[in-house]
Design a protein around this motif. Structure first.
Motif, mmCIF file in Angstrom:
data_model
loop_
_atom_site.group_PDB
_atom_site.id
_atom_site.type_symbol
_atom_site.label_atom_id
_atom_site.label_comp_id
_atom_site.label_asym_id
_atom_site.label_seq_id
_atom_site.Cartn_x
_atom_site.Cartn_y
_atom_site.Cartn_z
ATOM 1 N N GLN A 255 -10.581 -0.080 3.198
ATOM 2 C CA GLN A 255 -11.839 0.147 3.914
ATOM 3 C C GLN A 255 -11.575 0.449 5.392
ATOM 4 O O GLN A 255 -12.206 1.328 5.976
ATOM 5 C CB GLN A 255 -12.777 -1.053 3.778
ATOM 6 N N ASP B 291 -12.453 8.965 -1.601
ATOM 7 C CA ASP B 291 -11.563 10.026 -1.119
ATOM 8 C C ASP B 291 -10.100 9.604 -1.218
ATOM 9 O O ASP B 291 -9.218 10.444 -1.388
ATOM 10 C CB ASP B 291 -11.877 10.388 0.337
ATOM 11 N N LEU B 292 -9.843 8.317 -1.116
ATOM 12 C CA LEU B 292 -8.470 7.815 -1.217
ATOM 13 C C LEU B 292 -8.106 7.379 -2.628
ATOM 14 O O LEU B 292 -6.941 7.475 -3.020
ATOM 15 C CB LEU B 292 -8.266 6.620 -0.274
ATOM 16 N N CYS C 12 -10.387 3.980 5.688
ATOM 17 C CA CYS C 12 -11.523 4.896 5.506
ATOM 18 C C CYS C 12 -12.386 4.963 6.761
ATOM 19 O O CYS C 12 -12.802 6.051 7.170
ATOM 20 C CB CYS C 12 -12.363 4.469 4.305
ATOM 21 N N ASN C 13 -12.634 3.818 7.371
ATOM 22 C CA ASN C 13 -13.418 3.803 8.605
ATOM 23 C C ASN C 13 -12.716 4.609 9.692
ATOM 24 O O ASN C 13 -13.349 5.372 10.422
ATOM 25 C CB ASN C 13 -13.644 2.372 9.085
ATOM 26 N N HIS D 16 -12.834 8.284 8.783
ATOM 27 C CA HIS D 16 -14.204 8.755 8.531
ATOM 28 C C HIS D 16 -14.326 9.397 7.147
ATOM 29 O O HIS D 16 -14.851 10.506 6.994
ATOM 30 C CB HIS D 16 -14.654 9.742 9.614
ATOM 31 N N ILE D 17 -13.834 8.670 6.158
ATOM 32 C CA ILE D 17 -13.903 9.132 4.774
ATOM 33 C C ILE D 17 -14.432 8.002 3.898
ATOM 34 O O ILE D 17 -14.576 6.869 4.347
ATOM 35 C CB ILE D 17 -12.522 9.613 4.252
ATOM 36 N N GLU D 18 -14.693 8.319 2.650
ATOM 37 C CA GLU D 18 -15.157 7.338 1.669
ATOM 38 C C GLU D 18 -13.947 6.769 0.914
ATOM 39 O O GLU D 18 -12.910 7.422 0.811
ATOM 40 C CB GLU D 18 -16.113 8.002 0.671
ATOM 41 N N LYS D 19 -14.115 5.586 0.353
ATOM 42 C CA LYS D 19 -13.035 4.990 -0.443
ATOM 43 C C LYS D 19 -12.643 5.898 -1.607
ATOM 44 O O LYS D 19 -11.462 6.002 -1.937
ATOM 45 C CB LYS D 19 -13.425 3.600 -0.950
#
Length: 128
Positions: free
Chosen positions: A55, A67-68, A58-59, A62-65
């Motif tokens: 998390q 995305d990873l 991601c923060n 600037h992506i969503e979980k």
């Protein structure tokens, strides 16, 4: 999906998002507060970070979980939220004299990128 496949997907996606954000493993170590060996293990698909670290990454990027953590197909959604912004970013990639614009956010409006490009053009023409 097996644990090994999750690690491989995560490492591939992490490296991708580090690259497109102009970041490296050392930057991630510093931001997250972990050793270079730990980040290397993540990037090489040897280990997975805990969810709180995911998390935080991601923060930072600037992506969503997802995305990873999810496999990204070639036709999946673009990094850019706006198609015109994606096209302008491709132009910038192909024209390195406009590199200063790569610091722009992925949520930047295409007209803002165009405005700054025009300003650089004007300044270059005055100095040339």
């Amino acid at each position: 999906m097996s644990d090994e496949e999750y690690k491989k997907v995560f490492s591939k996606n992490l490296l991708h998002f580090l690259e497109i954000n102009g970041k490296n493993q050392a930057d991630l170590c510093k931001y997250i507060g972990v050793s270079s060996a730990t980040v290397s293990d993540w990037c090489n698909g040897k280990k997975m970070p805990r969810m709180d670290k995911i998390q935080s990454i991601c923060n930072w990027l600037h992506i969503e979980k997802s995305d990873l953590l999810e496999s990204q197909s070639a036709d999946s959604a673009s990094y850019y939220l706006n198609e015109d912004a994606r096209d302008m970013a491709q132009f910038l990639f192909e024209n390195p004299e406009y590199k200063v614009l790569f610091d722009a956010s992925r949520k930047v409006k295409p007209e803002d990128i165009q405005f700054v490009k025009e300003m650089i053009d004007r300044m270059s023409n005055q100095n040339g």
